[in-house]
Scaffold this active site. Sequence first.
Site, PDB file in Angstrom:
ATOM      1  N   HIS A   1     -22.381  -4.697 -43.803  1.00 28.49           N
ATOM      2  CA  HIS A   1     -21.757  -4.086 -41.833  1.00 28.49           C
ATOM      3  C   HIS A   1     -20.080  -5.023 -42.247  1.00 28.49           C
ATOM      4  CE1 HIS A   1     -19.888  -5.447 -38.444  1.00 28.49           C
ATOM      5  NE2 HIS A   1     -20.327  -4.342 -37.624  1.00 28.49           N
TER       6      HIS A   1
ATOM      7  N   SER B   1     -17.165  -2.492 -33.952  1.00 25.43           N
ATOM      8  CA  SER B   1     -16.727  -4.161 -35.162  1.00 25.43           C
ATOM      9  C   SER B   1     -15.759  -3.355 -36.277  1.00 25.43           C
ATOM     10  CB  SER B   1     -17.981  -3.219 -35.701  1.00 25.43           C
ATOM     11  OG  SER B   1     -18.323  -4.691 -35.218  1.00 25.43           O
TER      12      SER B   1
ATOM     13  N   ASP C   1     -19.190 -12.488 -40.587  1.00 22.24           N
ATOM     14  CA  ASP C   1     -19.688 -11.346 -40.440  1.00 22.24           C
ATOM     15  C   ASP C   1     -21.087 -11.532 -41.316  1.00 22.24           C
ATOM     16  OD1 ASP C   1     -20.055  -8.706 -40.727  1.00 22.24           O
ATOM     17  OD2 ASP C   1     -17.808  -8.780 -39.877  1.00 22.24           O
TER      18      ASP C   1
END
Length: 893
Positions: free
Chosen positions: A353, A546, A100
């Site tokens: 994220h 996600s 990520d």
Amino acid sequence: SVVIGSTVAGIIRRASSSVCSFPIVQANKLPQVSLQRRRSSNPSLLASASNANMRVTESSTTITQNKKSRSIPKEETGIYSLFDKYPESDGRGVKIAILDTGCDLLASGLTGTTSDGITPKYIDFLDCTGDGDVPMNHTVADFDYATKQTVVGLSGRNITMGEWAKDVTTLKMGAVRLYDLLPRGVETRLKRERKEAFMAKHQALISETQSSLDKLNQLNLPSLDKGNTSGGGDNKEASSGDTKIDPQVKEVKELKLLLEQLKKIKESYDDSGGPLLDVFMFKDEGSEEDIEAVWKAVIDLEANGDLTNSIPIAPFGYARQVGELAFGSYVTFCIQVYDNGNILSIVTDAGSHGTHVAGIAAAYFADAQEQRDDLNGVAPGAQILACKIGDGRLASTETGTGLIRALIAAKKYGCDLINLSYGEPSWQPDSGRVSQVFSDAVHNWGMTVFTSAGNDGPALSSLGSPGSLSAPITVGAFVSPEMMVDQYSTLPPQEEDSPLQGASYYFSSRGPTPDGSFPDICAPGGAIAPIPRHSLQGKAQYHGTSMSSPNACGVAACILSAVRQNGITNCGPIELKRALRNTALSTAGIVDPFAQGAGLVSALDCADYIISNHGKDGQNLDIDVTIPERNQARGIYIRDEIELDGPMTFGVLVKPRFSHSIKKTSSEMDERLSLELDLQLKASEAWVTCPSSMTMLGGQTFSVRLNTEELPPGVHFATVGAIDASDPKRGNLFSLPITVIIPHSKFVSVNEPTFALNDNEHVSLNENGVDVSTTFELIQGSPNRRFLTVPRGAEWATIKVKSNQPSITSTSPRVLLHAIPFVRGDLPNTECQLKKIYQVKEGVEEDYHLRVKGGSCLELCLQLLWLANPSPASITADIEFHSLDVRSPTLIS
């Protein structure tokens, strides 16, 4: 100039950080931070919680009753039932690679240990992009701290070394700009804060200078340009011929020059790169007890040349040291060293994220175990390998090189699971170098890859990549009624409305791919989870596929923990994927196989399935199912109307995939030679006909016949499943997905211009024989689709939408319009689609334009956004087709 915090050292591959002075700390000794969670005030939700869920605490002897998890959904997937039956099945002993943006090593719930209180949470943190790489090509040889404690750095500053350098004889030097290490959002914030601070001080200096000048001007001093002439009043010194310049007159001139320069400095302010940080590296040869030599780094974080109190930092995997960049960035970093000390990698995250994803999968709050509200991630016992694939130089976009490096790193560290909540539009799935490495990771390296389906729904054929690949487990996003209330504060329905229903998120990408493939499963797609401290908050609510992928990955970690407790230590990726699919539950609410695949992941059922079927013939064998006559398609997908007039019988090739090294071992040969499975074939729908059985050896074929003549308009889904004839409870060993679209426009003509879909919806052909009008009744959570064959020669369409009933609520509903004009596999859907969110207002018509292809099937999909308003909506859409071709029949429109 601005200064950054105390110096630090380290090495790893890639960085993106913010600045703020913070001491170097040991990651496994950091204090935990407990954050308050948002709780629902809805008593009905509390009453609906499982009344006997149990949770194993850190000591694994005390069980906490009646836990709920509003932040990171767990009830939906049955995690607490798994913990109840299999204590300590919380991911212990399982390693998860998070590919990520990278992670904040000091984020709440992600620092310290796993749930056993001993094992470090992070295995390592690697930058696979090269974005934080610092060349260390300059060398200071014969350095002697005893005789000279300063070195001229590449910034030009004199750098004062500390006691840490007393045994150093050779130094490597480099330099890096602060902003090159920061996430984009932190860089923006820091630039703003630094500029505001600079301008405040600078403006104060300008004001002070102007004030001094004004006071002198009030004295009516002589002008310097006119010699000693005062311009008024007697000046005895001037009249006597004295040529000395009055000091006050000189001061006026200097103040004017100073004021001019200060204003120019203000106008030319530039902080584009940020402070230049000097970096030094040396090799610590170790003591007699510890003879292992290790590279260590020291960074001038304050950019002030003072390293006297700095602490050298080693690669994270060696000493678990974490530093923090200065200047108020709050960005943590570690280091890695490559190329025998010639490359120092300063590893930071490229955004929030990755931390959020890691928190969903495996966050652990050691000081929150007695709270009824479960703050932990799905698998708090699992370890994390953080691999940064989001390149800060590319706005955190991933690259193929970064992905491949990360997959190889996951193999090196022995990871069991990989989560990749990244993706791009899909084009030509199962082709290219990255696809091959994903396949190798699953079939040859024994790692199960979870990936997000994408956020480009709700229209069909919007599945992203790598979610469109065969090797990973592709996860769609599901939202339950409890999540709607807990995480989004959704208003309860009014008395006349239907209750909230569980459904796929409207944005969750849908199958089938152009060659007929689907997502595998779905999982909760929203969570309140930790985010980096540089975001200036402890947690955040994010939603997307996600978030569903790490939730499913965390469930898989718990499942592996459970089966290992039962002596099964070799549950591989194919066996796990088969178990997840065969035990997935049909969602309670709106079922959508295009987004949900086999259904909602079920933790306890999956673990029990593996324990019951492990070791049976073919259980860990991957089976490729393709349609040779359709370019090796992975399913049957009939979309365009012209295909309905063609042959409806298809040959299916079934071929087992054996994984082996270049040279087959004797056991691998035995597996091949002994393969013989007696399978029953069963179609899920009456309009699909298939043989009743087949024997699978090395590779067999069978035929499937479709009877589409009696199908109503719309999209139709079926499967042909193959089960072990001697053990039907095992479920499907393989399945073939079948999608057939019957265009609505097929049911209207000039003679019969209107076709009723139900009491409230219809499709009508306009008087010109080309354009179409249709109505939509929209309910919460359910996409409503129309399929229209584009007239021959049409080049673009105009879609006009409006409300067809008076507004009965105080708020107008918001609707997502998603149109995909064709699906032929030659172009990603994002390159040709129309996607708009609009608010339906009485008496207001919205028009949109879309490129189309004559003969192709246009899908027009509308969905009510439940987050905005759960009340139904009634919409009319007019679709007009146009062309610039003078011979086109669409000109009559």
